[in-house]
Design a protein around this motif. Structure first.
Motif, PDB file in Angstrom:
ATOM      1  N   LYS A  77       0.824  -1.216   0.000  1.00  0.00           N
ATOM      2  CA  LYS A  77       0.000   0.000   0.000  1.00  0.00           C
ATOM      3  C   LYS A  77       0.854   1.261   0.000  1.00  0.00           C
ATOM      4  O   LYS A  77       0.589   2.200  -0.725  1.00  0.00           O
ATOM      5  CB  LYS A  77      -0.924   0.028   1.223  1.00  0.00           C
ATOM      6  N   THR A  78       1.879   1.290   0.856  1.00  0.00           N
ATOM      7  CA  THR A  78       2.673   2.513   1.031  1.00  0.00           C
ATOM      8  C   THR A  78       4.016   2.465   0.312  1.00  0.00           C
ATOM      9  O   THR A  78       4.680   3.476   0.171  1.00  0.00           O
ATOM     10  CB  THR A  78       2.952   2.766   2.526  1.00  0.00           C
ATOM     11  N   ASN A  79       4.404   1.278  -0.129  1.00  0.00           N
ATOM     12  CA  ASN A  79       5.712   1.062  -0.754  1.00  0.00           C
ATOM     13  C   ASN A  79       6.863   1.282   0.232  1.00  0.00           C
ATOM     14  O   ASN A  79       8.003   1.437  -0.183  1.00  0.00           O
ATOM     15  CB  ASN A  79       5.895   1.938  -1.996  1.00  0.00           C
ATOM     16  N   ASP A  80       6.557   1.335   1.525  1.00  0.00           N
ATOM     17  CA  ASP A  80       7.587   1.490   2.545  1.00  0.00           C
ATOM     18  C   ASP A  80       8.271   0.158   2.798  1.00  0.00           C
ATOM     19  O   ASP A  80       7.636  -0.897   2.755  1.00  0.00           O
ATOM     20  CB  ASP A  80       6.980   1.972   3.872  1.00  0.00           C
ATOM     21  N   THR A  81       9.562   0.238   3.080  1.00  0.00           N
ATOM     22  CA  THR A  81      10.300  -0.957   3.476  1.00  0.00           C
ATOM     23  C   THR A  81      10.212  -1.074   4.990  1.00  0.00           C
ATOM     24  O   THR A  81      10.569  -0.153   5.715  1.00  0.00           O
ATOM     25  CB  THR A  81      11.779  -0.868   3.038  1.00  0.00           C
TER      26      THR A  81
END
Length: 182
Positions: A77-81
């Motif tokens: 959803k956020t493309n955060d690692t």
């Protein structure tokens, strides 16, 4: 006449001494008031530093250097690692030796809570607590240490475990590093 004169002199000395005493007390009070009322100009400024926020990469490198197991997870959803870290969850189960009297049990409980507090203070345990039912699994402690051997050693040093009142069942557990409980 001499008696009247003597009485007047004694009265005058008495009044004079009384006035002198009043003046002395008044002077002392003024001195004390002056000393107490002086303003204090010593304000100490304390610089509060924000904790340095480390990147997931920096955190992963630090944890790996200390022997922790980690892996990266990408939130779609956020493309955060998100950095995942291995912890160890100790299930504190009802032990085989439960015949302690009330006083011994109370003492063991105090020692048990002190042990858990020490684990938290030293940074070895992140969360501990009992379950709300009366089942065989009495509670959990999540250990933030690099190996299961270390987690086992810390959990088995608990006075309740040593006394046989509790026993440990340890499992590796993965969680996102730095995410709070909600």
């Amino acid at each position: 006449m001499k008696k009247i004169f003597l009485a007047c002199m004694i009265l005058l000395v008495f009044i004079a001494c009384k006035e002198e005493a009043k003046t002395s007390v008044k002077e002392v009070k003024e001195t004390i008031t002056e000393t107490v009322v002086e303003p204090v100009d010593s304000i100490v400024e304390v610089e509060i530093k924000e904790p340095v926020k480390k990147s997931a990469r920096q955190l992963k490198e630090e944890l790996t250097a200390k022997g922790f197991k980690t892996f990266d997870y990408v939130d779609k959803k956020t493309n955060d690692t998100i950095l995942m870290q291995q912890y160890f969850m100790a299930f504190l189960k009802r032990g085989p030796i439960r015949g302690q009297n009330e006083e011994e049990t109370a003492d063991l409980q105090k020692e048990h809570l002190a042990h858990l507090a020490k684990m938290y203070e030293l940074g070895y345990a992140d969360i501990s607590g009992p379950f709300g039912d009366d089942g065989d699994i009495r509670g959990i402690t999540i250990y933030n240490v690099p190996t299961q051997k270390m987690a086992d050693s810390l959990a088995n040093s608990d006075p309740m475990v040593k006394a046989g009142r509790l026993e440990i069942e340890m499992h590796p557990w993965w969680a996102a590093k730095g995410f709070p409980l909600r």
